[in-house]
Design a protein around this motif. Structure first.
Motif, PDB file in Angstrom:
ATOM      1  N   LEU A  59     -45.459  15.841 -19.245  1.00  0.00           N
ATOM      2  CA  LEU A  59     -46.329  15.792 -18.066  1.00  0.00           C
ATOM      3  C   LEU A  59     -47.789  15.997 -18.453  1.00  0.00           C
ATOM      4  CD1 LEU A  59     -46.495  15.622 -14.966  1.00  0.00           C
ATOM      5  CD2 LEU A  59     -46.110  18.089 -14.886  1.00  0.00           C
ATOM      6  N   GLU A  60     -48.035  16.875 -19.424  1.00  0.00           N
ATOM      7  CA  GLU A  60     -49.407  17.101 -19.880  1.00  0.00           C
ATOM      8  C   GLU A  60     -50.000  15.818 -20.455  1.00  0.00           C
ATOM      9  OE1 GLU A  60     -51.837  20.333 -22.648  1.00  0.00           O
ATOM     10  OE2 GLU A  60     -49.770  19.811 -23.171  1.00  0.00           O
ATOM     11  N   TYR A  62     -49.043  12.722 -19.740  1.00  0.00           N
ATOM     12  CA  TYR A  62     -49.212  11.760 -18.646  1.00  0.00           C
ATOM     13  C   TYR A  62     -50.463  12.063 -17.829  1.00  0.00           C
ATOM     14  CZ  TYR A  62     -44.383  10.155 -19.439  1.00  0.00           C
ATOM     15  OH  TYR A  62     -43.237   9.626 -19.965  1.00  0.00           O
ATOM     16  N   LEU A  63     -50.708  13.362 -17.566  1.00  0.00           N
ATOM     17  CA  LEU A  63     -51.887  13.737 -16.787  1.00  0.00           C
ATOM     18  C   LEU A  63     -53.177  13.371 -17.532  1.00  0.00           C
ATOM     19  CD1 LEU A  63     -50.845  17.193 -15.280  1.00  0.00           C
ATOM     20  CD2 LEU A  63     -51.302  15.085 -14.029  1.00  0.00           C
ATOM     21  N   ASN A  64     -53.175  13.558 -18.857  1.00  0.00           N
ATOM     22  CA  ASN A  64     -54.357  13.177 -19.632  1.00  0.00           C
ATOM     23  C   ASN A  64     -54.634  11.677 -19.513  1.00  0.00           C
ATOM     24  OD1 ASN A  64     -54.935  15.749 -20.560  1.00  0.00           O
ATOM     25  ND2 ASN A  64     -53.628  15.555 -22.383  1.00  0.00           N
ATOM     26  N   ILE A  66     -53.698   9.758 -16.945  1.00  0.00           N
ATOM     27  CA  ILE A  66     -54.147   9.499 -15.572  1.00  0.00           C
ATOM     28  C   ILE A  66     -55.611   9.897 -15.404  1.00  0.00           C
ATOM     29  CG2 ILE A  66     -53.850  10.199 -13.154  1.00  0.00           C
ATOM     30  CD1 ILE A  66     -50.830  10.358 -13.720  1.00  0.00           C
ATOM     31  N   PHE A  67     -55.990  11.033 -16.032  1.00  0.00           N
ATOM     32  CA  PHE A  67     -57.396  11.468 -15.945  1.00  0.00           C
ATOM     33  C   PHE A  67     -58.330  10.467 -16.649  1.00  0.00           C
ATOM     34  CE2 PHE A  67     -55.873  16.151 -15.664  1.00  0.00           C
ATOM     35  CZ  PHE A  67     -55.683  16.011 -14.299  1.00  0.00           C
ATOM     36  N   LEU A  98     -42.725   9.810 -14.226  1.00  0.00           N
ATOM     37  CA  LEU A  98     -43.168  11.049 -13.575  1.00  0.00           C
ATOM     38  C   LEU A  98     -42.179  11.498 -12.505  1.00  0.00           C
ATOM     39  CD1 LEU A  98     -47.045  10.876 -13.052  1.00  0.00           C
ATOM     40  CD2 LEU A  98     -45.739  12.754 -14.052  1.00  0.00           C
TER      41      LEU A  98
END
Length: 283
Positions: A59-60, A62-64, A66-67, A98
């Motif tokens: 998840l970390e 994936y978030l990077n 997306i950011f 996700l």
């Protein structure tokens, strides 16, 4: 008259001490059983925690990604630049995975909560009163506690009938069920079946726990409810499980019996009154 009163008082004092000793013995056996199951319970908790931790790491990442996409909204020179970033991070896969990550993690947390709740329900000692209880919920609680002991040894078959709530000390009945389930697992040498049946007959509730393990020889079958008698290897049991189970069922004004055929398996049958007679409500 005075001597009789003194004798009665002394008897009451001795009975109270005996009841207290019996409660302490029950709790000691319960804690010993939980101690033997502790490694399995730890594994049951560690497994979902392990994949939740792994999911958080994914998840970390994936978030990077997306950011990167959202930050580019302010600095991108064109829509094509944003679309290129979206393609590079494989946005469609990321979005789909996700959902799976969150669903799996939620399932893992629910599993941990279920195990902790089952341990809490199973181990508390404050219940000394007879209260209406759901036997099926008690069985499921116990299955959650001993799951690691059972899942590698047997398929669990539930053959549940319609049961009313029964007057009992449910934590003690759970302890009896745990003893029988663990014994059933130990009786199966490779992989077998454990069937849990319940039914309601008149004023009686009946629970049967049957395995297709190695069975019990007739000479041992006559002694299985004796204190400290065990056919298990050293370290596998205290020899008190079935004896205390017998005492618990007797305290509930019920019966416990065993039928066994060597080489084919064993069936333990517990018969409990749905409603306790008045004298049974003193705990």
């Amino acid at each position: 008259m005075k001597e009789a009163a003194i004798a009665q008082t002394e008897n009451e004092r001795l009975n109270a001490k005996l009841e207290q000793a019996n409660r302490q013995l029950l709790q000691s056996e319960k804690l010993a059983a939980i101690g033997q199951l502790a490694a399995g319970v730890a594994h049951e908790i560690n497994n979902p925690v392990g994949y939740i931790y792994s999911n958080l790491q994914s998840l970390e990442g994936y978030l990077n990604d997306i950011f990167r996409l959202t930050d580019a909204v302010d600095s991108a020179r064109s829509l094509e630049d944003l679309q290129l970033i979206k393609k590079n991070i494989d946005y469609d896969y990321l979005r789909s995975d996700l959902k799976d990550l969150l669903a799996e993690s939620r399932e893992g947390i629910d599993r941990v909560k279920t195990i902790i709740s089952a341990m809490k329900d199973f181990s508390h000692i404050e219940d000394e009163e007879f209260k209406p209880a759901d036997l099926h919920r008690g069985i499921e609680t116990t299955l959650n506690v001993v799951n690691n002991e059972l899942k590698y040894k047997a398929e669990i078959i539930r053959d549940f009938g319609d049961l009313p709530e029964i007057d009992c000390i449910i934590s003690q009945i759970n302890q009896v069920i745990m003893n029988l389930l663990v014994n059933a697992a130990h009786a199966i040498e490779e992989f077998g079946k454990i069937t849990i049946r319940t039914r309601h007959e008149g004023e009686q509730a009946i629970i049967e726990i049957e395995d297709n393990g190695k069975g019990i020889s007739p000479e041992n079958l006559n002694r299985i409810f004796e204190p400290f008698y065990t056919t298990k290897p050293i370290g596998k049991g205290t020899g008190l499980g079935l004896s205390l189970s017998f005492n618990i069922v007797e305290k509930h004004k019920g019966r416990i019996e065993a039928l066994s055929t060597p080489g084919h398996g064993t069936c333990f049958r517990i018969t409990l009154p749905v409603n306790q007679p008045e004298q049974g409500n003193d705990g």
